[in-house]
Enzyme design. Structure first.
Site, mmCIF file in Angstrom:
data_model
loop_
_atom_site.group_PDB
_atom_site.id
_atom_site.type_symbol
_atom_site.label_atom_id
_atom_site.label_comp_id
_atom_site.label_asym_id
_atom_site.label_seq_id
_atom_site.Cartn_x
_atom_site.Cartn_y
_atom_site.Cartn_z
ATOM 1 N N CYS A 2 -1.724 -1.399 16.691
ATOM 2 C CA CYS A 2 -1.483 -2.878 16.878
ATOM 3 C C CYS A 2 -2.721 -3.539 17.735
ATOM 4 O O CYS A 2 -3.536 -2.993 18.409
ATOM 5 C CB CYS A 2 -0.324 -3.094 17.873
ATOM 6 S SG CYS A 2 1.358 -2.414 16.994
ATOM 7 N N ARG A 27 -6.224 -4.580 12.877
ATOM 8 C CA ARG A 27 -5.334 -3.582 13.521
ATOM 9 C C ARG A 27 -3.928 -3.576 13.086
ATOM 10 O O ARG A 27 -3.444 -2.496 13.204
ATOM 11 C CB ARG A 27 -5.495 -3.764 15.271
ATOM 12 C CG ARG A 27 -7.130 -3.718 15.570
ATOM 13 C CD ARG A 27 -6.904 -3.588 17.043
ATOM 14 N NE ARG A 27 -6.354 -2.610 17.664
ATOM 15 C CZ ARG A 27 -6.926 -1.372 17.844
ATOM 16 N NH1 ARG A 27 -7.933 -1.291 17.554
ATOM 17 N NH2 ARG A 27 -6.064 -0.274 18.634
ATOM 18 N N TRP A 74 1.438 -3.623 13.831
ATOM 19 C CA TRP A 74 1.549 -2.592 12.574
ATOM 20 C C TRP A 74 2.653 -1.592 13.020
ATOM 21 O O TRP A 74 2.628 -0.947 13.790
ATOM 22 C CB TRP A 74 0.218 -1.709 12.605
ATOM 23 C CG TRP A 74 0.219 -0.695 11.568
ATOM 24 C CD1 TRP A 74 -0.278 -1.233 9.948
ATOM 25 C CD2 TRP A 74 0.565 0.699 11.391
ATOM 26 N NE1 TRP A 74 0.023 -0.110 9.520
ATOM 27 C CE2 TRP A 74 0.519 0.914 10.068
ATOM 28 C CE3 TRP A 74 1.300 1.506 12.326
ATOM 29 C CZ2 TRP A 74 0.703 2.424 9.627
ATOM 30 C CZ3 TRP A 74 1.277 2.430 11.848
ATOM 31 C CH2 TRP A 74 1.426 3.183 10.707
ATOM 32 N N ASN A 100 0.927 -0.974 22.355
ATOM 33 C CA ASN A 100 0.421 -0.165 21.190
ATOM 34 C C ASN A 100 0.722 1.112 21.230
ATOM 35 O O ASN A 100 0.067 1.551 22.356
ATOM 36 C CB ASN A 100 -1.214 -0.703 20.903
ATOM 37 C CG ASN A 100 -1.772 0.183 19.752
ATOM 38 O OD1 ASN A 100 -1.282 0.640 18.806
ATOM 39 N ND2 ASN A 100 -3.069 0.405 20.029
ATOM 40 N N GLY A 101 1.203 1.705 20.508
ATOM 41 C CA GLY A 101 1.566 3.074 20.815
ATOM 42 C C GLY A 101 3.016 3.463 20.197
ATOM 43 O O GLY A 101 3.649 2.880 19.675
ATOM 44 N N GLU A 484 -15.120 9.570 -1.310
ATOM 45 C CA GLU A 484 -15.101 8.101 -0.747
ATOM 46 C C GLU A 484 -14.936 7.070 -1.529
ATOM 47 O O GLU A 484 -14.308 5.888 -1.384
ATOM 48 C CB GLU A 484 -16.425 7.964 0.146
ATOM 49 C CG GLU A 484 -16.441 6.814 0.698
ATOM 50 C CD GLU A 484 -15.583 6.479 1.902
ATOM 51 O OE1 GLU A 484 -15.484 5.222 2.315
ATOM 52 O OE2 GLU A 484 -14.710 7.458 2.024
ATOM 53 N N LYS A 488 -12.053 4.292 -1.699
ATOM 54 C CA LYS A 488 -12.252 3.014 -1.414
ATOM 55 C C LYS A 488 -11.321 1.924 -2.591
ATOM 56 O O LYS A 488 -10.729 1.029 -2.139
ATOM 57 C CB LYS A 488 -13.607 2.647 -1.439
ATOM 58 C CG LYS A 488 -14.553 2.802 -0.523
ATOM 59 C CD LYS A 488 -14.202 1.607 0.713
ATOM 60 C CE LYS A 488 -14.518 2.447 1.944
ATOM 61 N NZ LYS A 488 -13.367 3.203 2.573
ATOM 62 N N GLU A 491 -7.630 2.202 -1.582
ATOM 63 C CA GLU A 491 -7.453 1.584 -0.139
ATOM 64 C C GLU A 491 -7.270 0.078 -0.539
ATOM 65 O O GLU A 491 -6.197 -0.521 -0.260
ATOM 66 C CB GLU A 491 -8.576 1.502 0.838
ATOM 67 C CG GLU A 491 -8.353 2.831 1.415
ATOM 68 C CD GLU A 491 -9.477 2.901 2.340
ATOM 69 O OE1 GLU A 491 -9.361 3.554 3.643
ATOM 70 O OE2 GLU A 491 -10.620 2.601 2.143
ATOM 71 N N HIS A 507 -10.693 22.366 -14.228
ATOM 72 C CA HIS A 507 -9.477 23.143 -13.552
ATOM 73 C C HIS A 507 -8.339 22.194 -13.330
ATOM 74 O O HIS A 507 -7.761 22.502 -12.182
ATOM 75 C CB HIS A 507 -9.976 23.876 -12.445
ATOM 76 C CG HIS A 507 -10.951 25.005 -12.925
ATOM 77 N ND1 HIS A 507 -10.576 26.315 -12.976
ATOM 78 C CD2 HIS A 507 -12.489 24.990 -12.475
ATOM 79 C CE1 HIS A 507 -11.686 27.033 -13.406
ATOM 80 N NE2 HIS A 507 -12.856 26.126 -12.853
ATOM 81 N N LYS A 606 -6.947 -0.662 10.892
ATOM 82 C CA LYS A 606 -8.306 -0.316 10.955
ATOM 83 C C LYS A 606 -8.509 1.080 11.792
ATOM 84 O O LYS A 606 -9.227 1.983 11.559
ATOM 85 C CB LYS A 606 -9.205 -1.209 11.660
ATOM 86 C CG LYS A 606 -10.402 -1.026 11.849
ATOM 87 C CD LYS A 606 -11.229 -0.776 10.427
ATOM 88 C CE LYS A 606 -12.902 -0.744 10.676
ATOM 89 N NZ LYS A 606 -13.292 -0.331 9.463
#
Length: 611
Positions: A2, A27, A74, A100-101, A484, A488, A491, A507, A606
């Site tokens: 958050c 965030r 969040w 936040n937590g 990566e 992307k 996401e 495979h 983030k």
């Protein structure tokens, strides 16, 4: 996860707080809220959804005060609803908290407080903090009540508290998630991250775990858990506030993609010596060259995109420094009883320096006797303070949730580390080292050149944005870049995508290939080029669609690949950095065409500051 912001000073409080939330919305964006105090009265606005919803409410129902706090969420405990949005109040509506937590023992505390007559209005773990502080107020100053409440909290927290009974004061505390204090003239700030305060001040105090800050407009006191005053270490942030603005770009992500030449240039600045033909990190008093030369094993630990950079780092360290290197996820490292000793270099790779799992892995390694190094973008962050040494990336603030310039700067930093250790260990000749230095010196200009492929990539996006599945293939050091690239796309466009070592295609993934699946192949002219061409032939034999990224001037793939994007000629270990850029642009433009929220993709934040 958050975002927290607090302000006490002469400026219009609500405007300062909302401006700060805009800088922190990356965030979390499930809900938002604000609380201010004026003339001994507490006023709160909060709502579910993005910050714009709160701004609309404030336009209809303005809020005024002399000090206050605000939050963007969040969700962890409790659904993202109006009622669960922060700030949270006590029974009397005189104490208000943002957090936040995760409070792991909140149910136990809630039962206790309910038995004592407290009334709860939300599903969140945060609300119990407000009631716990209320319980301990009893005529005490706010900071004493907070200090009494904190030992009761199990879990992690960064929090800010105000009370009507203690005007002009914000109390902030940290145990786990990041929290900073912005130090101004006649005004002071509390925030989760630097961008929230940059427009007002560049002087910042990074709270350490177990510390509490008491901020009024005229001063900031830093205290430990027992209330003993500590000397505040005020650091000057070099970031330009304009770096955190969009600067004419439609999205932060696109701006940050285009900032990569300058970000890489800054990361190399002062570390290249053409006269000596070497590249080396800044001096690290806690991690001397003598210590590094005696290292027998390296362990790279990271999460998400930083893990992909670390995987490429393994190739660099083993090839250039000839040192055994393993790569671990931060979330798994401490649960597998890792084998670590004083000959191990434990490297954490983290953009924020505050990722909970990565920090936990760092502490585990230190406890087991390892030497530690942080590759990090934020000076003063927890990772940089706890590691023996730091190799800073100088990417500047990265606001887009999907990492771009931080990733390429991490690759550069790992390249620098590998070359430095190769020189210390005698595995690289002076001639070879100078050759790599030349490749790095030309990298910013090559990145500027590769950005010119954007129109061609945008055309590809229009061609394939309706695809439901993508496969990304790479060999050797380019395999992590394939991972990566797939990440992307997942996401920000919500398309299912998988990255694979190209040799593993037979495979399993080959069973998925048909005429509807685009297969992105990383095929620069390098030592394994012929192998990747064989993979392309195998994809085409199954009617798959091939999008190939290769070295400019290479005509071998004409007629073999459906679409070709070319990157500048470069050294084999520079190529992964250049290949990353078209993959970032492809994900961006596909997401744009699909109508996705590029900077704030659903369910993501983030910085992951809780486990």
């Amino acid at each position: 996860m958050c975002g927290i912001v607090g302000y006490v000073g002469p400026k219009p409080v609500a405007e300062v707080l909302i401006e700060g939330l805009r800088k922190l919305e990356y965030r979390g964006y499930d809900s938002a809220g604000i609380a201010v105090v004026k003339d001994g009265m507490l006023d709160v606005r909060r709502c579910a959804g993005k910050l714009k919803n709160l701004e609309d409410i404030l336009a209809r129902e303005p809020i005024f005060g002399t000090f206050g706090i605000a939050h963007t969420r969040w969700a962890t405990h409790g659904r993202p609803t109006d009622e669960n949005a922060h700030p949270h109040r006590d029974c009397g509506g005189k104490v208000v908290v943002i957090h936040n937590g995760i409070i792991e023992n909140f149910l136990e505390l809630k039962r206790e407080l309910l038995a004592e007559g407290h009334k709860f209005a939300t599903e969140t773990d945060t609300e119990i903090i407000a009631h716990l502080i209320e319980k301990y107020m009893d005529g005490r100053p706010l900071e004493e009540a907070v200090r009494a409440a904190l030992p009761r909290l199990g879990g992690v927290y960064a929090l800010a508290v105000i009370a009507t009974s203690d005007p002009g004061k914000i109390v902030a505390a940290r145990l786990g998630p990041p929290l900073i204090i912005g130090v101004g003239e006649g005004e002071n700030f509390v925030a989760s991250d630097i961008p929230a305060v940059l427009v007002h001040t560049r002087n910042v105090i990074f709270l350490a775990d177990g510390e509490m800050a008491i901020a009024t407009k005229d001063k900031v006191l830093i205290q430990d858990a027992q209330g003993r005053e500590r000397v505040a270490n005020v650091q000057r942030i070099s970031w330009d506030p304009l770096q955190a603005e969009k600067g004419g770009y439609k999205h932060f992500m696109l701006k940050e993609i285009h900032e990569q030449p300058s970000a890489v240039r800054e990361t190399l600045n002062g570390r290249l010596s053409f006269e000596r033909g070497i590249v080396e990190p800044d001096p690290m008093p806690g991690l001397s060259n003598e210590t590094l030369s005696k290292v027998e094993r390296v362990c790279l630990v990271a999460c998400g995109t930083s893990w992909h950079a670390s995987l490429a780092g393994k190739f660099l360290l083993e090839h250039l420094a000839r040192i055994p290197t393993e790569v671990d996820y931060g979330s798994e490292y401490r649960y597998r009883q890792p084998i670590v000793d004083d000959k191990t270099l434990h490297v954490v790779v983290t953009q924020s320096g505050e990722t909970a799992d990565t920090l936990a892995a760092l502490r585990e390694a230190k406890q087991r006797g390892a030497k530690t190094l942080a590759i990090c973008n934020v000076v003063g962050s927890m990772a940089t303070r706890e590691a023996d040494g730091t190799l800073l990336t100088h990417a500047g603030p990265e606001i887009g949730v999907a990492s771009t310039k931080a990733f390429t700067c991490q690759l550069v930093a790992l390249y620098i580390l590998a070359l430095h250790m190769g020189r210390l260990r005698g595995t690289l000749s002076a001639e070879k080292h100078a050759e790599h230095v030349a490749h790095l010196a030309h990298l910013p200009a090559m990145l500027e050149k590769v950005l010119r492929v954007e129109p061609a990539v945008e055309a590809l996006a229009r061609k394939y944005f309706k695809a439901t599945d993508f496969l990304y293939l790479g060999r050797g050091i380019n395999y992590p870049v394939a991972l990566e690239g797939a990440l992307k796309l997942k996401e920000i466009s919500y398309i299912h995508a998988e990255g694979y070592p190209a040799g593993e295609m037979k495979h399993g993934p080959i069973a998925l290939i048909d005429e509807n699946m685009p297969v992105v192949t990383l095929a620069p002219k390098d030592s394994v080029y012929d192998k990747i061409v064989s993979n392309i032939e195998q994809v085409k034999a199954r009617l798959g669609i091939v999008i190939a990224l290769t070295t400019e001037g290479n005509a071998d793939l004409d007629g073999k690949a459906d679409d070709v994007i070319q990157i500048p000629r470069s050294g084999e270990f520079v190529a992964p950095i250049l290949l990353s850029v078209p993959l970032q642009l492809l994900a961006y433009h596909i997401a744009l065409l699909r109508g996705c929220d590029v900077d704030q993709p659903r369910n993501l934040a983030k910085s992951v500051t809780v486990e």
